[in-house]
Design a protein around this motif. Structure first.
Motif, PDB file in Angstrom:
ATOM      1  N   SER A 134       0.899  -1.570   0.198  1.00  0.00           N
ATOM      2  CA  SER A 134      -0.279   0.011   0.205  1.00  0.00           C
ATOM      3  C   SER A 134       0.985   1.018   0.041  1.00  0.00           C
ATOM      4  O   SER A 134       0.921   2.148  -1.095  1.00  0.00           O
ATOM      5  N   SER A 142      -4.675   5.310   4.934  1.00  0.00           N
ATOM      6  CA  SER A 142      -5.275   3.874   5.483  1.00  0.00           C
ATOM      7  C   SER A 142      -4.937   3.661   6.502  1.00  0.00           C
ATOM      8  O   SER A 142      -3.500   3.455   6.712  1.00  0.00           O
ATOM      9  N   ASP A 195      -8.542   0.470   0.449  1.00  0.00           N
ATOM     10  CA  ASP A 195      -7.248   0.505  -0.382  1.00  0.00           C
ATOM     11  C   ASP A 195      -6.675  -0.844  -0.699  1.00  0.00           C
ATOM     12  O   ASP A 195      -6.980  -1.805  -0.207  1.00  0.00           O
TER      13      ASP A 195
END
Length: 401
Positions: A134, A142, A195
């Motif tokens: 991510s 996130s 995400d």
């Protein structure tokens, strides 16, 4: 708490190192209570309570304080602990409930089926894989355990496939769950605020680790080694941030300023504002997490008007105070200029005070054809003391020697 018990058959591959297991019935008994999963969920509840989100949810500043994944903070401050902590943090009880439901139903079943050390290693590695992918793929903030839930799904699929699961538990392990898994992932792709990079990271990590998981009744030597490797990865991640912090933020490519000025900005920073005589970049965060840098080109001047403190004070008081995100300007305190090592420039430091907080001011001033040019960095108190000098060395303009 009643025990959950089911039975399934797992044929033993002849080439599997786990063939050294003691003689036992071919049936795999899945029983007991998933204590590791329960502990994980209780930890997530505790974090939500500590962040004050049990009633009305957690505001963005508190999310950042309690460990949300924010790529600028990892790159600027070395806060690599967020790569693990972000998985335990949730924005409100509903967010936690959805992820807890998935972890309990998928992770709880998998925990009963495999060695405890294997399952703990899986949790650690999927947490790191989720936030690492991510952080690389998206710079948005996130949080949440959904990436770990996808990791449990991926591990359940490959574990059941690798061990040839059959019997009543084929709905939990093996290729039967792949369509459900893909449907959930596709739903995330079509939803805002999800995400998907984190989901992909958790899924791929879990699927890979699932190939090596061993059933609970098999010897625990290899599982213990996997847990040791996962623990080492976690400790290494945390240590990396501590040791790298003095050299952060890391500088990236050259960015353009006014009148041909250029400077290397920290990785991940983006243009925040521009004016005829200045161009600003920031890490995109707010409040006490905001950092910014501005290249300023003033008009030609003479005498005291060209002094470093006067040029910096004018730029900050006119417009740049807004980049500090500390509320309306109250006062600006600047110290005496000093030399910058390795470059013909003067450095000046100070403190910007606003109605909602403070920002640290660091500036490097150059003389360019009779006009002052300045690099002005605003950071939260306690920010990098070396950033302005490391950036000042990279400042250039056409004709500069």
């Amino acid at each position: 708490m009643p025990a959950w018990t089911e039975e399934a058959s797992f044929p033993q591959p002849a080439s599997d190192p786990a063939a050294l297991r003691p003689a036992a019935p071919e049936t795999l008994s899945i029983s007991g209570v998933p204590w590791v999963t329960i502990g994980l969920l209780l930890a997530a509840v505790w974090v939500l309570v500590a962040a004050g989100g049990l009633r009305s949810g957690v505001a963005l500043p508190s999310l950042l304080v309690y460990g949300a994944k924010a790529t600028p903070l990892i790159l600027d401050r070395g806060e690599t602990w967020r790569l693990f902590a972000a998985n335990l943090l949730h924005k409100d009880p509903l967010h936690l409930a959805f992820n807890a439901f998935a972890l309990w139903n998928v992770g709880g079943a998998l925990e009963r089926a495999v060695r405890p050390a294997d399952y703990t290693a899986l949790l650690i590695l999927t947490a790191l894989g989720t936030t690492l992918v991510s952080a690389i793929g998206a710079d948005s903030i996130s949080l949440g355990a959904s990436g770990m839930a996808f990791g449990m799904l991926g591990a359940s699929a490959t574990f059941g496939w690798r061990r040839g699961a059959c019997g009543t538990l084929r709905s939990y392990f093996g290729l039967r769950i792949v369509p459900w898994l893909l449907a959930l992932f596709a739903a995330g792709l079509g939803s805002a605020g999800v995400d998907n990079w984190g989901h992909a990271g958790g899924l791929l990590t879990g699927a890979l680790v699932g190939c090596f998981l061993t059933p609970r009744r098999w010897p625990g030597d290899t599982a213990a080694r996997r847990l040791a490797a996962a623990t080492g990865a976690l400790l290494g991640t945390l240590s990396l941030g501590v040791f790298a912090a003095p050299a952060l933020p890391a500088l990236g490519q050259y960015r353009d300023g006014p009148a041909g000025l250029q400077v290397k900005m920290p990785l991940g920073w983006r243009r925040a504002a521009s004016a005829p005589g200045s161009v600003s970049y920031s890490n995109g965060l707010t409040g006490n997490f905001r950092s910014s840098a501005t290249l300023v080109q003033a008009v030609p001047c003479r005498g005291t008007a060209c002094a470093c403190d006067r040029a910096v004070r004018a730029a900050v008081q006119d417009e740049l105070w807004r980049l500090g995100d500390v509320g309306r300007l109250k006062q600006l305190q600047l110290g005496e200029p000093s030399a910058v090592r390795g470059v013909l420039a003067s450095r000046i430091d100070g403190l910007l005070e606003g109605e909602n907080g403070q920002a640290q001011v660091s500036a490097a001033c150059f003389m360019r054809d009779g006009a002052p040019a300045a690099l002005i960095v605003l950071q939260p108190p306690g920010g990098s003391a070396t950033l302005v000098e490391r950036m000042a060395v990279t400042v250039s303009w056409p004709g500069k020697k």
